[in-house]
Write a protein that holds these residues in place. Structure first.
Motif, PDB file in Angstrom:
ATOM      1  N   ARG A   1       0.833  -1.204   0.000  1.00  0.00           N
ATOM      2  CA  ARG A   1       0.000   0.000   0.000  1.00  0.00           C
ATOM      3  C   ARG A   1       0.870   1.258   0.000  1.00  0.00           C
ATOM      4  NH1 ARG A   1      -4.681   2.530   0.911  1.00  0.00           N
ATOM      5  NH2 ARG A   1      -4.880   4.060   2.564  1.00  0.00           N
ATOM      6  N   GLU A   2       1.928   1.270   0.805  1.00  0.00           N
ATOM      7  CA  GLU A   2       2.830   2.421   0.822  1.00  0.00           C
ATOM      8  C   GLU A   2       3.488   2.634  -0.532  1.00  0.00           C
ATOM      9  OE1 GLU A   2       5.672   2.294   3.997  1.00  0.00           O
ATOM     10  OE2 GLU A   2       4.121   1.852   5.474  1.00  0.00           O
ATOM     11  N   ARG A   3       3.917   1.552  -1.168  1.00  0.00           N
ATOM     12  CA  ARG A   3       4.534   1.654  -2.495  1.00  0.00           C
ATOM     13  C   ARG A   3       3.527   2.176  -3.516  1.00  0.00           C
ATOM     14  NH1 ARG A   3       7.713  -3.365  -4.403  1.00  0.00           N
ATOM     15  NH2 ARG A   3       9.219  -2.433  -3.008  1.00  0.00           N
ATOM     16  N   LEU A   4       2.288   1.688  -3.438  1.00  0.00           N
ATOM     17  CA  LEU A   4       1.248   2.136  -4.360  1.00  0.00           C
ATOM     18  C   LEU A   4       0.969   3.625  -4.173  1.00  0.00           C
ATOM     19  CD1 LEU A   4      -0.949   1.467  -6.466  1.00  0.00           C
ATOM     20  CD2 LEU A   4      -2.463   0.959  -4.541  1.00  0.00           C
ATOM     21  N   LEU A   5       0.864   4.058  -2.919  1.00  0.00           N
ATOM     22  CA  LEU A   5       0.604   5.470  -2.658  1.00  0.00           C
ATOM     23  C   LEU A   5       1.776   6.337  -3.097  1.00  0.00           C
ATOM     24  CD1 LEU A   5      -1.144   5.238   0.824  1.00  0.00           C
ATOM     25  CD2 LEU A   5      -2.200   5.631  -1.410  1.00  0.00           C
ATOM     26  N   ARG A   6       3.010   5.857  -2.914  1.00  0.00           N
ATOM     27  CA  ARG A   6       4.183   6.622  -3.353  1.00  0.00           C
ATOM     28  C   ARG A   6       4.208   6.723  -4.876  1.00  0.00           C
ATOM     29  NH1 ARG A   6       8.496   3.655  -1.484  1.00  0.00           N
ATOM     30  NH2 ARG A   6       8.679   2.673  -3.503  1.00  0.00           N
ATOM     31  N   ASN A   7       3.890   5.622  -5.569  1.00  0.00           N
ATOM     32  CA  ASN A   7       3.859   5.657  -7.034  1.00  0.00           C
ATOM     33  C   ASN A   7       2.775   6.585  -7.544  1.00  0.00           C
ATOM     34  OD1 ASN A   7       6.029   3.983  -7.410  1.00  0.00           O
ATOM     35  ND2 ASN A   7       4.802   2.136  -7.608  1.00  0.00           N
ATOM     36  N   ARG A   8       1.626   6.599  -6.862  1.00  0.00           N
ATOM     37  CA  ARG A   8       0.560   7.513  -7.266  1.00  0.00           C
ATOM     38  C   ARG A   8       1.010   8.959  -7.127  1.00  0.00           C
ATOM     39  NH1 ARG A   8      -4.795   4.805  -4.465  1.00  0.00           N
ATOM     40  NH2 ARG A   8      -5.013   3.085  -5.943  1.00  0.00           N
ATOM     41  N   SER A   9       1.684   9.257  -6.029  1.00  0.00           N
ATOM     42  CA  SER A   9       2.181  10.609  -5.806  1.00  0.00           C
ATOM     43  C   SER A   9       3.219  10.992  -6.856  1.00  0.00           C
ATOM     44  CB  SER A   9       2.775  10.710  -4.406  1.00  0.00           C
ATOM     45  OG  SER A   9       3.295  11.975  -4.173  1.00  0.00           O
ATOM     46  N   LEU A  10       4.122  10.070  -7.170  1.00  0.00           N
ATOM     47  CA  LEU A  10       5.128  10.341  -8.201  1.00  0.00           C
ATOM     48  C   LEU A  10       4.484  10.572  -9.560  1.00  0.00           C
ATOM     49  CD1 LEU A  10       7.929   7.780  -7.304  1.00  0.00           C
ATOM     50  CD2 LEU A  10       8.072  10.269  -7.218  1.00  0.00           C
ATOM     51  N   ALA A  11       3.470   9.792  -9.892  1.00  0.00           N
ATOM     52  CA  ALA A  11       2.796   9.956 -11.181  1.00  0.00           C
ATOM     53  C   ALA A  11       2.111  11.318 -11.263  1.00  0.00           C
ATOM     54  CB  ALA A  11       1.786   8.836 -11.392  1.00  0.00           C
ATOM     55  N   LYS A  12       1.446  11.714 -10.169  1.00  0.00           N
ATOM     56  CA  LYS A  12       0.768  13.019 -10.178  1.00  0.00           C
ATOM     57  C   LYS A  12       1.763  14.167 -10.280  1.00  0.00           C
ATOM     58  CE  LYS A  12      -3.132  11.416  -7.464  1.00  0.00           C
ATOM     59  NZ  LYS A  12      -3.792  11.452  -6.150  1.00  0.00           N
ATOM     60  N   THR A  13       2.866  14.058  -9.549  1.00  0.00           N
ATOM     61  CA  THR A  13       3.890  15.103  -9.609  1.00  0.00           C
ATOM     62  C   THR A  13       4.499  15.180 -11.004  1.00  0.00           C
ATOM     63  OG1 THR A  13       4.382  14.765  -7.267  1.00  0.00           O
ATOM     64  CG2 THR A  13       6.047  15.902  -8.590  1.00  0.00           C
ATOM     65  N   GLY A  14       4.797  14.031 -11.585  1.00  0.00           N
ATOM     66  CA  GLY A  14       5.351  14.004 -12.937  1.00  0.00           C
ATOM     67  C   GLY A  14       4.401  14.599 -13.955  1.00  0.00           C
ATOM     68  N   MET A  15       3.106  14.324 -13.801  1.00  0.00           N
ATOM     69  CA  MET A  15       2.123  14.897 -14.711  1.00  0.00           C
ATOM     70  C   MET A  15       2.073  16.416 -14.582  1.00  0.00           C
ATOM     71  SD  MET A  15      -0.936  12.084 -14.422  1.00  0.00           S
ATOM     72  CE  MET A  15      -2.177  13.251 -14.856  1.00  0.00           C
ATOM     73  N   ALA A  16       2.133  16.918 -13.362  1.00  0.00           N
ATOM     74  CA  ALA A  16       2.108  18.368 -13.154  1.00  0.00           C
ATOM     75  C   ALA A  16       3.346  19.035 -13.749  1.00  0.00           C
ATOM     76  CB  ALA A  16       2.007  18.678 -11.664  1.00  0.00           C
ATOM     77  N   VAL A  17       4.509  18.418 -13.562  1.00  0.00           N
ATOM     78  CA  VAL A  17       5.748  18.988 -14.106  1.00  0.00           C
ATOM     79  C   VAL A  17       5.730  18.962 -15.634  1.00  0.00           C
ATOM     80  CG1 VAL A  17       8.238  18.602 -14.297  1.00  0.00           C
ATOM     81  CG2 VAL A  17       7.122  18.497 -12.065  1.00  0.00           C
ATOM     82  N   SER A  18       5.307  17.849 -16.206  1.00  0.00           N
ATOM     83  CA  SER A  18       5.296  17.768 -17.667  1.00  0.00           C
ATOM     84  C   SER A  18       4.239  18.694 -18.261  1.00  0.00           C
ATOM     85  CB  SER A  18       5.079  16.330 -18.133  1.00  0.00           C
ATOM     86  OG  SER A  18       3.815  15.854 -17.733  1.00  0.00           O
ATOM     87  N   MET A  19       3.138  18.895 -17.563  1.00  0.00           N
ATOM     88  CA  MET A  19       2.128  19.833 -18.057  1.00  0.00           C
ATOM     89  C   MET A  19       2.661  21.260 -18.004  1.00  0.00           C
ATOM     90  SD  MET A  19      -1.869  20.323 -16.976  1.00  0.00           S
ATOM     91  CE  MET A  19      -2.118  18.568 -17.027  1.00  0.00           C
ATOM     92  N   GLY A  20       3.387  21.585 -16.943  1.00  0.00           N
ATOM     93  CA  GLY A  20       4.007  22.910 -16.862  1.00  0.00           C
ATOM     94  C   GLY A  20       5.020  23.118 -17.966  1.00  0.00           C
ATOM     95  N   ALA A  21       5.831  22.093 -18.244  1.00  0.00           N
ATOM     96  CA  ALA A  21       6.808  22.184 -19.334  1.00  0.00           C
ATOM     97  C   ALA A  21       6.100  22.309 -20.676  1.00  0.00           C
ATOM     98  CB  ALA A  21       7.714  20.959 -19.326  1.00  0.00           C
ATOM     99  N   LEU A  22       4.980  21.633 -20.819  1.00  0.00           N
ATOM    100  CA  LEU A  22       4.219  21.709 -22.070  1.00  0.00           C
ATOM    101  C   LEU A  22       3.685  23.124 -22.294  1.00  0.00           C
ATOM    102  CD1 LEU A  22       3.243  19.818 -24.349  1.00  0.00           C
ATOM    103  CD2 LEU A  22       1.163  19.485 -23.034  1.00  0.00           C
TER     104      LEU A  22
END
Length: 76
Positions: A13-34
Motif C-alpha cells: 500500500r505504501e509503495r502504491l501510494l508513493r507511485n501515485r504521488s510520483l505519477a501526479k507530480t510528474g504529470m504536473a511537471v510535464s504539463m508545466g513544461a508543455l
C-alpha cells in the motif's frame, strides 16, 4: 509476481501510494513544461514541446494503471 505476494499489505500500500504521488507530480511537471514550451519559439522549443507532450501521455497512462483494479478500495 512473487515479489508482490511476499510483501506485506502495508508495504504494498505504501509503495502504491508513493507511485501515485510520483505519477501526479510528474504529470504536473510535464504539463508545466508543455505550457512553457508552447510559448517559446525555435526548433529546440518545438522539440521540447513534443517531448513534454509525450511525457505527459506516458505519465497519464501510468497514473491510470495505478488506479485500475485498485486493491485499496473495498467493494460495497
Amino acid at each position: 509476481m512473487a515479489d508482490a505476494i511476499a510483501k506485506p499489505a502495508s508495504v504494498r500500500r505504501e509503495r502504491l501510494l508513493r507511485n501515485r504521488s510520483l505519477a501526479k507530480t510528474g504529470m504536473a511537471v510535464s504539463m508545466g513544461a508543455l505550457v512553457l514550451t508552447g510559448f517559446l519559439r525555435g526548433r529546440n522549443a518545438g522539440l521540447a514541446h513534443v517531448v513534454a507532450g509525450v511525457a505527459l501521455l506516458g505519465l497519464s497512462y501510468w497514473h491510470h494503471t495505478l488506479y485500475t483494479n485498485d486493491p485499496v478500495k473495498r467493494p460495497g
